[in-house]
Design a protein around this motif. Structure first.
Motif, PDB file in Angstrom:
ATOM      1  N   UNK A  31       0.828  -1.208   0.000  1.00 47.55           N
ATOM      2  CA  UNK A  31       0.000   0.000   0.000  1.00 47.55           C
ATOM      3  C   UNK A  31       0.866   1.262   0.000  1.00 47.55           C
ATOM      4  N   UNK A  32       0.345   2.323  -0.566  1.00 45.81           N
ATOM      5  CA  UNK A  32       1.093   3.567  -0.575  1.00 45.81           C
ATOM      6  C   UNK A  32       0.136   4.744  -0.497  1.00 45.81           C
ATOM      7  N   UNK A  50      -3.714  14.413  -0.240  1.00 38.82           N
ATOM      8  CA  UNK A  50      -3.128  13.085  -0.395  1.00 38.82           C
ATOM      9  C   UNK A  50      -4.153  12.119  -0.959  1.00 38.82           C
ATOM     10  N   UNK A  51      -3.623  11.074  -1.605  1.00 38.56           N
ATOM     11  CA  UNK A  51      -4.453  10.035  -2.184  1.00 38.56           C
ATOM     12  C   UNK A  51      -3.757   8.695  -1.983  1.00 38.56           C
ATOM     13  N   UNK A  52      -4.522   7.698  -1.552  1.00 34.30           N
ATOM     14  CA  UNK A  52      -3.940   6.385  -1.339  1.00 34.30           C
ATOM     15  C   UNK A  52      -4.137   5.511  -2.583  1.00 34.30           C
ATOM     16  N   UNK A  53      -3.525   4.353  -2.559  1.00 34.09           N
ATOM     17  CA  UNK A  53      -3.700   3.425  -3.676  1.00 34.09           C
ATOM     18  C   UNK A  53      -5.141   2.914  -3.744  1.00 34.09           C
ATOM     19  N   UNK A  54      -5.911   3.108  -2.658  1.00 34.42           N
ATOM     20  CA  UNK A  54      -7.326   2.737  -2.650  1.00 34.42           C
ATOM     21  C   UNK A  54      -8.216   3.933  -3.010  1.00 34.42           C
ATOM     22  N   UNK A  55      -7.588   5.020  -3.457  1.00 36.12           N
ATOM     23  CA  UNK A  55      -8.304   6.228  -3.888  1.00 36.12           C
ATOM     24  C   UNK A  55      -8.956   6.995  -2.748  1.00 36.12           C
ATOM     25  N   UNK A  56      -8.523   6.777  -1.527  1.00 31.47           N
ATOM     26  CA  UNK A  56      -8.979   7.619  -0.427  1.00 31.47           C
ATOM     27  C   UNK A  56      -8.270   8.967  -0.541  1.00 31.47           C
ATOM     28  N   UNK A  57      -9.058  10.026  -0.577  1.00 36.27           N
ATOM     29  CA  UNK A  57      -8.502  11.363  -0.764  1.00 36.27           C
ATOM     30  C   UNK A  57      -8.701  12.210   0.491  1.00 36.27           C
ATOM     31  N   UNK A  68      -8.576  19.542  -6.259  1.00 37.11           N
ATOM     32  CA  UNK A  68      -9.081  18.194  -6.488  1.00 37.11           C
ATOM     33  C   UNK A  68      -7.956  17.294  -6.990  1.00 37.11           C
ATOM     34  N   UNK A  69      -7.831  16.138  -6.373  1.00 32.68           N
ATOM     35  CA  UNK A  69      -6.847  15.139  -6.794  1.00 32.68           C
ATOM     36  C   UNK A  69      -7.485  14.176  -7.790  1.00 32.68           C
ATOM     37  N   UNK A  70      -6.686  13.790  -8.777  1.00 34.04           N
ATOM     38  CA  UNK A  70      -7.104  12.713  -9.672  1.00 34.04           C
ATOM     39  C   UNK A  70      -5.863  11.917 -10.044  1.00 34.04           C
ATOM     40  N   UNK A  71      -6.072  10.794 -10.698  1.00 30.40           N
ATOM     41  CA  UNK A  71      -4.934   9.937 -11.022  1.00 30.40           C
ATOM     42  C   UNK A  71      -5.165   9.204 -12.332  1.00 30.40           C
ATOM     43  N   UNK A  72      -4.068   8.806 -12.930  1.00 31.19           N
ATOM     44  CA  UNK A  72      -4.083   7.948 -14.115  1.00 31.19           C
ATOM     45  C   UNK A  72      -3.159   6.793 -13.785  1.00 31.19           C
ATOM     46  N   UNK A  73      -3.726   5.677 -13.409  1.00 28.86           N
ATOM     47  CA  UNK A  73      -2.910   4.546 -12.961  1.00 28.86           C
ATOM     48  C   UNK A  73      -2.048   3.979 -14.089  1.00 28.86           C
ATOM     49  N   UNK A  74      -2.560   4.029 -15.312  1.00 27.23           N
ATOM     50  CA  UNK A  74      -1.790   3.479 -16.441  1.00 27.23           C
ATOM     51  C   UNK A  74      -0.496   4.262 -16.649  1.00 27.23           C
ATOM     52  N   UNK A  75      -0.546   5.554 -16.344  1.00 20.73           N
ATOM     53  CA  UNK A  75       0.619   6.410 -16.556  1.00 20.73           C
ATOM     54  C   UNK A  75       1.371   6.695 -15.255  1.00 20.73           C
ATOM     55  N   UNK A  94       5.408  20.165  -3.928  1.00 26.10           N
ATOM     56  CA  UNK A  94       6.194  18.941  -3.934  1.00 26.10           C
ATOM     57  C   UNK A  94       5.289  17.712  -3.889  1.00 26.10           C
ATOM     58  N   UNK A  95       5.669  16.709  -4.640  1.00 22.36           N
ATOM     59  CA  UNK A  95       4.997  15.417  -4.607  1.00 22.36           C
ATOM     60  C   UNK A  95       5.809  14.495  -3.701  1.00 22.36           C
ATOM     61  N   UNK A  96       5.114  13.679  -2.940  1.00 26.35           N
ATOM     62  CA  UNK A  96       5.749  12.779  -1.970  1.00 26.35           C
ATOM     63  C   UNK A  96       5.087  11.413  -2.039  1.00 26.35           C
ATOM     64  N   UNK A  97       5.900  10.374  -2.083  1.00 26.76           N
ATOM     65  CA  UNK A  97       5.404   8.995  -2.111  1.00 26.76           C
ATOM     66  C   UNK A  97       5.844   8.289  -0.833  1.00 26.76           C
ATOM     67  N   UNK A  98       4.884   7.668  -0.158  1.00 24.35           N
ATOM     68  CA  UNK A  98       5.218   6.951   1.069  1.00 24.35           C
ATOM     69  C   UNK A  98       4.660   5.534   1.035  1.00 24.35           C
ATOM     70  N   UNK A  99       5.513   4.597   1.392  1.00 22.15           N
ATOM     71  CA  UNK A  99       5.080   3.227   1.653  1.00 22.15           C
ATOM     72  C   UNK A  99       5.688   2.853   2.995  1.00 22.15           C
ATOM     73  N   UNK A 100       4.863   2.925   4.047  1.00 19.13           N
ATOM     74  CA  UNK A 100       5.364   2.715   5.406  1.00 19.13           C
ATOM     75  C   UNK A 100       5.779   1.271   5.654  1.00 19.13           C
TER      76      UNK A 100
END
Length: 117
Positions: A31-32, A50-57, A68-75, A94-100
């Motif tokens: 998860x991230x 923030x947005x999780x891999x489960x699309x919780x915003x 508003x956050x959105x995402x393109x998983x393919x890209x 700044x964009x930040x990626x976390x996987x605890x």
């Protein structure tokens, strides 16, 4: 590791709109959570959204209803659409990626957003 590249920063007038993007590459394991922060001169870096891999915003109170956050998983892209921009939205975003789970905490180089007439 995960590499992040932000883009889309620009000069925009108050009340205007802008979308900044974050492209992730590398070992993107779940998860991230992907987060946006911003920092203005003389101020501490603050969390924006923030947005999780489960699309919780989640959004900071200061931007709720405007950003508003959105995402393109393919890209592997995350977008932050910013409407009704105010001068106080100015800063480096700044964009930040976390996987605890596996201890990944990656940052991009930032993109400048300036809201001014």
């Amino acid at each position: 590791q995960v590499q992040l590249v932000e883009s889309g920063g620009d000069l925009v007038q108050p009340g205007g709109s802008l979308t900044v993007s974050c492209r992730a590459s590398g070992s993107i394991s779940r998860p991230y959570v992907m987060l946006w922060f911003r920092q203005s001169p003389g101020k501490e870096r603050e969390w924006v959204a923030s947005i999780t891999n489960l699309d919780d915003r989640s959004y900071a109170e200061s931007v709720k209803g405007r950003f508003t956050l959105s995402r393109d998983n393919d890209k592997n892209m995350v977008y932050l659409q910013m409407n009704s921009l105010k001068p106080e939205d100015t800063g480096v975003y700044y964009c930040n990626f976390k996987n605890a789970i596996i201890g990944v905490d990656s940052w991009g180089q930032g993109t400048q957003v300036t809201v001014s007439s």
